[in-house]
Design a protein around this motif. Structure first.
Motif, PDB file in Angstrom:
ATOM      1  N   LEU A  17       0.831  -1.206   0.000  1.00 44.24           N
ATOM      2  CA  LEU A  17       0.000   0.000   0.000  1.00 44.24           C
ATOM      3  C   LEU A  17       0.865   1.255   0.000  1.00 44.24           C
ATOM      4  CD1 LEU A  17      -2.804  -0.988   2.548  1.00 44.24           C
ATOM      5  CD2 LEU A  17      -3.086  -0.602   0.094  1.00 44.24           C
ATOM      6  N   GLN A  18       1.921   1.234   0.797  1.00 44.75           N
ATOM      7  CA  GLN A  18       2.830   2.380   0.838  1.00 44.75           C
ATOM      8  C   GLN A  18       3.400   2.656  -0.549  1.00 44.75           C
ATOM      9  OE1 GLN A  18       5.742   1.292   3.763  1.00 44.75           O
ATOM     10  NE2 GLN A  18       4.465   1.820   5.502  1.00 44.75           N
ATOM     11  N   SER A  19       3.804   1.592  -1.234  1.00 40.69           N
ATOM     12  CA  SER A  19       4.385   1.738  -2.573  1.00 40.69           C
ATOM     13  C   SER A  19       3.383   2.345  -3.544  1.00 40.69           C
ATOM     14  CB  SER A  19       4.856   0.372  -3.073  1.00 40.69           C
ATOM     15  OG  SER A  19       5.365   0.469  -4.395  1.00 40.69           O
ATOM     16  N   ASN A  99     -16.298   5.631   5.162  1.00 41.74           N
ATOM     17  CA  ASN A  99     -16.790   6.343   3.977  1.00 41.74           C
ATOM     18  C   ASN A  99     -16.639   5.533   2.702  1.00 41.74           C
ATOM     19  OD1 ASN A  99     -15.110   8.458   5.867  1.00 41.74           O
ATOM     20  ND2 ASN A  99     -17.124   9.237   5.318  1.00 41.74           N
ATOM     21  N   GLY A 100     -15.920   4.410   2.785  1.00 40.79           N
ATOM     22  CA  GLY A 100     -15.718   3.558   1.625  1.00 40.79           C
ATOM     23  C   GLY A 100     -15.293   2.173   2.078  1.00 40.79           C
ATOM     24  N   TYR A 101     -15.345   1.194   1.148  1.00 33.71           N
ATOM     25  CA  TYR A 101     -15.084  -0.190   1.527  1.00 33.71           C
ATOM     26  C   TYR A 101     -14.580  -0.917   0.295  1.00 33.71           C
ATOM     27  CZ  TYR A 101     -16.035  -4.413   4.371  1.00 33.71           C
ATOM     28  OH  TYR A 101     -15.932  -5.555   5.120  1.00 33.71           O
ATOM     29  N   ILE A 102     -13.283  -1.241   0.262  1.00 36.89           N
ATOM     30  CA  ILE A 102     -12.726  -1.959  -0.881  1.00 36.89           C
ATOM     31  C   ILE A 102     -12.027  -3.229  -0.409  1.00 36.89           C
ATOM     32  CG2 ILE A 102     -12.498   0.061  -2.377  1.00 36.89           C
ATOM     33  CD1 ILE A 102      -9.565   0.228  -1.632  1.00 36.89           C
ATOM     34  N   LEU A 103     -11.986  -4.214  -1.281  1.00 41.49           N
ATOM     35  CA  LEU A 103     -11.412  -5.506  -0.944  1.00 41.49           C
ATOM     36  C   LEU A 103      -9.921  -5.555  -1.268  1.00 41.49           C
ATOM     37  CD1 LEU A 103     -14.301  -7.783  -2.269  1.00 41.49           C
ATOM     38  CD2 LEU A 103     -13.858  -7.071   0.094  1.00 41.49           C
ATOM     39  N   LYS A 104      -9.221  -6.471  -0.604  1.00 43.01           N
ATOM     40  CA  LYS A 104      -7.775  -6.543  -0.763  1.00 43.01           C
ATOM     41  C   LYS A 104      -7.334  -7.071  -2.126  1.00 43.01           C
ATOM     42  CE  LYS A 104      -6.185  -6.507   4.000  1.00 43.01           C
ATOM     43  NZ  LYS A 104      -5.397  -7.148   5.061  1.00 43.01           N
ATOM     44  N   ASN A 105      -8.258  -7.620  -2.891  1.00 43.00           N
ATOM     45  CA  ASN A 105      -7.888  -8.042  -4.251  1.00 43.00           C
ATOM     46  C   ASN A 105      -8.098  -6.932  -5.272  1.00 43.00           C
ATOM     47  OD1 ASN A 105     -10.664  -7.955  -4.418  1.00 43.00           O
ATOM     48  ND2 ASN A 105     -10.950 -10.112  -4.908  1.00 43.00           N
ATOM     49  N   THR A 106      -8.373  -5.718  -4.787  1.00 42.60           N
ATOM     50  CA  THR A 106      -8.533  -4.558  -5.668  1.00 42.60           C
ATOM     51  C   THR A 106      -7.189  -4.202  -6.298  1.00 42.60           C
ATOM     52  OG1 THR A 106     -10.326  -3.722  -4.261  1.00 42.60           O
ATOM     53  CG2 THR A 106      -9.310  -2.149  -5.774  1.00 42.60           C
ATOM     54  N   SER A 107      -7.195  -3.888  -7.590  1.00 43.34           N
ATOM     55  CA  SER A 107      -5.953  -3.563  -8.297  1.00 43.34           C
ATOM     56  C   SER A 107      -5.387  -2.231  -7.805  1.00 43.34           C
ATOM     57  CB  SER A 107      -6.202  -3.474  -9.800  1.00 43.34           C
ATOM     58  OG  SER A 107      -6.990  -2.339 -10.106  1.00 43.34           O
ATOM     59  N   SER A 123     -18.104   7.856  -2.221  1.00 41.05           N
ATOM     60  CA  SER A 123     -18.022   6.764  -1.251  1.00 41.05           C
ATOM     61  C   SER A 123     -17.698   5.478  -2.003  1.00 41.05           C
ATOM     62  CB  SER A 123     -19.348   6.608  -0.500  1.00 41.05           C
ATOM     63  OG  SER A 123     -19.642   7.765   0.240  1.00 41.05           O
ATOM     64  N   PRO A 124     -16.420   5.290  -2.344  1.00 40.56           N
ATOM     65  CA  PRO A 124     -16.057   4.146  -3.191  1.00 40.56           C
ATOM     66  C   PRO A 124     -16.293   2.811  -2.506  1.00 40.56           C
ATOM     67  CG  PRO A 124     -14.091   5.186  -2.291  1.00 40.56           C
ATOM     68  CD  PRO A 124     -15.242   6.082  -1.945  1.00 40.56           C
ATOM     69  N   MET A 125     -16.822   1.868  -3.284  1.00 39.47           N
ATOM     70  CA  MET A 125     -17.005   0.496  -2.809  1.00 39.47           C
ATOM     71  C   MET A 125     -16.633  -0.448  -3.933  1.00 39.47           C
ATOM     72  SD  MET A 125     -20.623   0.416  -0.782  1.00 39.47           S
ATOM     73  CE  MET A 125     -21.058   1.650   0.434  1.00 39.47           C
ATOM     74  N   SER A 126     -16.003  -1.570  -3.577  1.00 41.74           N
ATOM     75  CA  SER A 126     -15.775  -2.610  -4.562  1.00 41.74           C
ATOM     76  C   SER A 126     -17.132  -3.091  -5.066  1.00 41.74           C
ATOM     77  CB  SER A 126     -15.011  -3.778  -3.938  1.00 41.74           C
ATOM     78  OG  SER A 126     -13.721  -3.377  -3.531  1.00 41.74           O
TER      79      SER A 126
END
Length: 205
Positions: A17-19, A99-107, A123-126
């Protein structure tokens, strides 16, 4: 510059994530934490624009962190970054103030788009998460349809399915600024503050 903090206990994922964040000039990474306790203590001092947090942390969870810290940094926005797709986790996170919810397989590209969208008021969501949210609603949107225009309804329905601003603009052949203008009109007409509240009204939650 969008300032960001990360809460992630798995070092490999944290560094990934940092990268991603450090390669984009729009972002400034303030600090990363490996647990909720350290984040709760230090986030008020850092006051980041966005906190990207896992749910499953060693002691207190990411949801616990939001619950405890949200009032102390009201201008910060929280986005969950997790493997969990079950409805209880999703709604507990949103109820806590995510405010948002994304999965760890998100590019990486989608992660960047989600962070920018969140900063722009979205409010981004996968897509999988958006579908789970929608599946819990009783669809009864006649009153909403009377309040907003056909094009505004198209924008809101696409947003509810997890599409990002740019994707909505491409699908409807309009500018991103037009998408944002439609959303501002929707929020004003429905008397809501964000996408989640607007979608709740659309589907009669």
């Amino acid at each position: 510059m969008i300032t960001i903090c990360i809460i992630e206990d798995l070092i490999e994922i944290q560094k990934g994530l940092q990268s991603i964040i450090e390669t984009d000039s729009r972002f400034s990474l303030l600090q990363s934490f490996e647990n909720a306790e350290d984040a709760i203590a230090q986030l008020p001092l850092l006051n980041p624009d966005i906190v990207l947090t896992d749910i499953n942390l060693p002691n207190k969870s990411g949801i616990d962190c939001i619950t405890e810290i949200k009032a102390k940094i009201p201008n910060s926005q929280f986005i969950m970054f997790t493997i969990y797709e079950d409805n209880d986790q999703v709604f507990e996170a949103l109820k806590a103030g995510a405010n948002g919810y994304i999965l760890k397989n998100t590019s990486p590209e989608k992660i960047i788009e989600a962070l920018v969208e969140l900063n722009d008021g979205g409010s981004p969501m996968s897509p999988k998460i958006a579908r789970k949210v929608l599946s819990s609603f009783n669809i009864s949107n006649n009153n909403v349809c009377e309040l907003i225009s056909k094009r505004e309804l198209e924008v809101l329905e696409l947003l509810s399915k997890g599409f990002l601003y740019k994707e909505i603009a491409d699908k409807l052949n309009i500018a991103i600024s037009t998408v944002k203008r439609h959303l501002n009109h929707i929020y004003a007409k429905l008397q809501v503050q964000n996408k989640t509240e607007a979608v709740n009204k659309l589907y009669g939650r």
